[in-house]
Design an enzyme around this catalytic site. Structure first.
Site, PDB file in Angstrom:
ATOM      1  N   GLY A  43      72.442  23.167  25.584  1.00 17.73           N
ATOM      2  CA  GLY A  43      73.218  22.901  26.787  1.00 17.73           C
ATOM      3  C   GLY A  43      73.060  21.460  27.215  1.00 17.73           C
ATOM      4  O   GLY A  43      72.619  20.604  26.454  1.00 17.73           O
ATOM      5  N   PHE A  45      70.984  20.158  29.240  1.00 19.69           N
ATOM      6  CA  PHE A  45      69.625  19.687  29.457  1.00 19.69           C
ATOM      7  C   PHE A  45      68.797  19.673  28.178  1.00 19.69           C
ATOM      8  O   PHE A  45      67.726  19.086  28.148  1.00 19.69           O
ATOM      9  CB  PHE A  45      68.904  20.548  30.498  1.00 19.69           C
ATOM     10  N   GLY A  46      69.231  20.335  27.126  1.00 20.66           N
ATOM     11  CA  GLY A  46      68.433  20.332  25.916  1.00 20.66           C
ATOM     12  C   GLY A  46      68.682  21.541  25.046  1.00 20.66           C
ATOM     13  O   GLY A  46      69.716  22.214  25.166  1.00 20.66           O
ATOM     14  N   THR A  48      67.167  25.204  23.094  1.00 20.38           N
ATOM     15  CA  THR A  48      66.248  26.331  23.191  1.00 20.38           C
ATOM     16  C   THR A  48      66.022  26.875  21.786  1.00 20.38           C
ATOM     17  O   THR A  48      66.975  27.100  21.038  1.00 20.38           O
ATOM     18  CB  THR A  48      66.820  27.436  24.092  1.00 20.38           C
ATOM     19  N   LYS A  64      61.730  25.501  25.120  1.00 24.67           N
ATOM     20  CA  LYS A  64      62.823  24.740  25.721  1.00 24.67           C
ATOM     21  C   LYS A  64      62.493  23.255  25.610  1.00 24.67           C
ATOM     22  O   LYS A  64      61.473  22.801  26.120  1.00 24.67           O
ATOM     23  CB  LYS A  64      63.035  25.141  27.186  1.00 24.67           C
ATOM     24  N   ASP A 162      71.393  31.131  40.365  1.00 26.08           N
ATOM     25  CA  ASP A 162      72.302  31.141  39.204  1.00 26.08           C
ATOM     26  C   ASP A 162      72.301  32.515  38.534  1.00 26.08           C
ATOM     27  O   ASP A 162      72.166  32.623  37.315  1.00 26.08           O
ATOM     28  CB  ASP A 162      71.902  30.061  38.199  1.00 26.08           C
TER      29      ASP A 162
END
Length: 754
Positions: A43, A45-46, A48, A64, A162
């Site tokens: 995604g 942010f990084g 997984t 992560k 979320d």
């Protein structure tokens, strides 16, 4: 397969036993234990990864990796803040059996990682795509499973922000639902139970106050759960409705509901999905009451099919395990040093110019890290000129920080002998497979440990041999050790007792797969009393020499998140909802005091006689309270960042506080002075203990580093990369020359001076 985590590697696939990537030369193991085997997702942010933990019998886990795809310093700072925040929230919330545990959080090769529990299964979005719309019975089951999790989360002052089908996983085997991805969760910090921040979440699932104002309440999570249920029930994407019509779609949402759905479910969902926050359920507890009152009984989420199992097993089959690394006790300094030089533990250097390091220090701008020294004296260190002249006086100390702590220049023969001591690891105990949560040492040199699960064991400190079990692994928190509970009834006018399944151990002493967990445990200094707090909103008291349960203290209506016990084992203090402290006399079997703090309480300790409380807060303040009087507590500014651990000496003369920035401060309660500032740790402090002779201090941090200090002169006696994971607790021996450290790496280590 072993997967290279270097994002620039063009051929990341490697053999299962490789240590170095064959393509780019990068290290394949994180912290010498975590091996990535498959990319699960990517995604903004990084990435997984599915991974294995070689120090835990190749148990599955999730890595992560922080690789934010954002432009500009402000956006990068926000992304980094959210990543660090997720680690903090997982660490606080992972004690719940339906929230993944945080296993590690660290920096390696200038990249940031968190490691968490892997939940094998499929998320609800995937189930919707594979099997179609959910039935009404399944929606009732989801509400019954997720609302209690939200009760727990909100009780700990956190809002998820979320909730959506992708963030709810049905675990393989037992169909239990897990709530995941706390990357955008935020802490409630004011009495109005509202957080303000950047508008964040997933469009279509977030309420109007969160989208337009960046504000979120417990009712905001209720809204998101209601919209999630709408999506699963109808198959209609809330995102597409929101893009077309904004929040006006809420006025006609019932038009999409199948005709056979009962008015009772529509009534509950309608209240959950109200546009105005004031019109929704205000708490998860309130919503759960209606679900229990109106919902269909004996409902459950759809069971996994053969195809579902094959889907998950296809992922798991890619984990080709290697032999777990052997773990051996080191009985000499030479052997211990050989273990260090073989890269058993990696010590990460500080990154002064890295934005992430600034975020680690509470997103403030504290003084730059100093090189590790035995004692730091700077003009920027906070100093309190009148910390405690008398703990009964009132007022707030806000003195300026002097350049030099006040240190005595004369030492007794015992102090001089202590200064010259060296320390070594005298033995290792492999205590608990799931990680050690707490350790204490009795005056009889017996070590007490508690695991992440509900079990407490005794060990001989000299030999490492098991000496007994205070709390058995199958002990039920409801029945305090009987393994079953009884329901009273009557049959033909005769009173009867019928054995029924225990809701915590799931049937006559057999724990569920995850097992119930201690929230916290503490041993009195006299070695006689163990107190534990669990999710059943009770504190249990155990007599250690006889391994017998003594009594239970109700903490209703909330769980106890922190505990302290007096050295004589007569007084217990506990914290609920991070703001209220209750003092309870075990002799009188009643509450003797109740204190409320404005700030968020992060740690507490109690004097040997139980009269004085030392409190640390998220805001960096230190409170000293005399619980025998009605005098308001003394509140002082102790650190620039959140305080993570506190300790009182047995003579009541010293108070020690540890901070999230790795700094440790020592205060004199008799001279009203800041005595020492220790800055050797490079990671947040996670545990500390003062020896009974009041001359030696041991501190541990989340990177597994142990430091031993002399409290008279203020110098560093020794430091060790003691564990490969977080140090969770430190116990002090009665001789003043022994410490024991517990860690999430499942070991307890004994440290002795010589």
């Amino acid at each position: 397969m072993s997967y290279c985590i270097n994002p620039d590697c063009s051929q990341p696939q490697n053999q299962p036993t490789d240590e170095i990537c064959r393509n780019c030369g990068s290290k394949l193991l994180l912290k010498e234990r975590y091996r990535a085997v498959k990319v699960l997702g990517q995604g903004g942010f990084g990435r997984t990864y599915l991974a294995i933990d070689q120090d835990r019998l190749n148990a599955s886990c999730v890595i992560k990796q922080f690789l934010p795809q954002v432009q500009g310093t402000g956006a990068l700072q926000k992304a980094t803040e959210l990543f660090y925040q997720e680690a903090i929230r997982l660490n606080d919330l992972g004690v719940h059996p339906q929230i993944p545990d945080l296993l590690a959080f660290f920096t390696q090769d200038k990249r940031q990682y968190l490691v968490q529990e892997f939940v094998p299964g499929m998320n609800l979005q995937k189930l919707l795509e594979r099997h179609g719309n959910f039935t009404e019975a399944e929606i009732w089951a989801i509400l019954r499973d997720i609302l209690p999790i939200l009760e727990f989360v909100h009780e700990r002052q956190v809002i998820h922000r979320d909730i959506k089908p992708e963030n709810i996983i049905r675990r393989q085997g037992d169909n239990k639902l897990f709530l995941i991805d706390f990357g955008v969760a935020k802490l409630l910090t004011d009495p109005q139970r509202v957080i303000t921040g950047t508008s964040i979440g997933t469009s279509g699932y977030v309420p109007i106050e969160q989208m337009s104002e960046g504000k979120a309440y417990p009712a905001s999570d209720i809204y998101s759960l209601g919209v999630t249920c709408f999506h699963l029930l109808t198959g209609v994407s809330p995102y597409s409705l929101f893009i077309k019509r904004g929040y006006s779609w809420l006025q006609t949402w019932q038009d999409y509901v199948p005709a056979d759905v009962t008015p009772r479910l529509i009534q509950v969902l309608d209240r959950m999905m109200q546009e105005r926050r004031q019109d929704r359920y205000s708490t998860a507890t309130e919503a759960l009451k209606d679900v229990e009152r109106l919902g269909a009984k004996n409902t459950g989420i759809r069971t996994e099919t053969k195809e579902d199992r094959e889907y998950v097993e296809t992922i798991l089959r890619e984990i080709i395990t290697t032999e777990p690394k052997p773990s051996q006790e080191k009985d000499s300094v030479d052997e211990f040093l050989r273990e260090v030089t073989s890269s058993k533990t990696e010590v990460i250097s500080p990154l002064n110019d890295d934005l992430f390091e600034k975020i680690i220090q509470d997103l403030d701008t504290p003084a730059p890290r100093q090189n590790p020294v035995s004692q730091v004296q700077t003009e920027d260190d906070e100093f309190i000129t009148a910390f405690v002249e008398d703990v009964k006086r009132t007022g707030v100390a806000n003195s300026d920080i002097p350049p030099t702590p006040v240190v005595s220049s004369t030492y007794s023969a015992q102090e001089e002998e202590t200064i010259s001591q060296l320390w070594r690891c005298a033995g290792t105990i492999h205590a608990h497979d799931q990680g050690c949560a707490y350790v204490g040492i009795t005056p009889r040199e017996i070590i007490l440990t508690t695991g992440q699960r509900k079990i407490a064991k005794l060990w001989d400190m000299e030999t490492g041999a098991a000496k007994g079990i205070v709390i058995k692994e199958d002990t039920c928190s409801t029945c305090s050790g009987l393994g079953k509970i009884y329901k009273e009834g009557s049959l033909l006018f005769v009173k009867t007792k019928q054995a029924v399944i225990c809701p915590d151990c799931e049937g006559f002493g057999t724990n569920s797969e995850k097992g119930e967990r201690f929230l916290v445990a503490k041993l009195s200094a006299d070695g006689n009393t163990l107190v534990t707090a669990t999710l059943d909103k009770q504190i249990k008291v155990w007599h250690v020499p006889t391994c017998k349960f003594t009594c239970a203290i109700s903490t209703e209506p909330a769980v106890a998140s922190m505990l302290a016990i007096s050295g004589n084992g007569k007084v217990v203090s506990y914290v609920t909802q991070n703001r209220t402290i209750v003092v309870y006399s075990l002799e009188q079997q009643q509450e003797t005091a109740k204190l409320k703090r404005n700030g968020i309480i992060t740690c507490i300790d109690m004097s040997y006689d139980g009269n004085i409380l030392l409190i640390g807060t998220e805001e960096g303040n230190i409170n000293v309270c005399d619980v025998t009087t009605a005098v308001p507590p003394l509140n002082v500014r102790g650190h620039q960042n959140g305080i993570t651990a506190v300790a009182l000496s047995q003579d009541g003369m010293l108070a020690v506080s540890g901070c999230r920035d790795g700094q440790v401060r020592v205060w004199s309660l008799s001279t009203s002075n800041l005595v020492h500032v220790f800055s050797h740790h490079l990671a947040p402090i996670s545990a500390m203990a003062i020896a009974p002779d009041n001359l030696t201090l041991a501190t541990g941090s989340i990177d597994g580093m142990l430091c031993i200090w002399h409290l008279g002169r203020g110098n560093l006696l020794d430091t060790f990369p003691a564990h490969s994971d977080r140090i969770t607790a430190i116990g002090a021996g009665a001789d003043g020359q022994t410490f024991a450290t517990a860690s999430l790496d499942s070991t307890v280590k004994v440290w002795r001076s010589f």
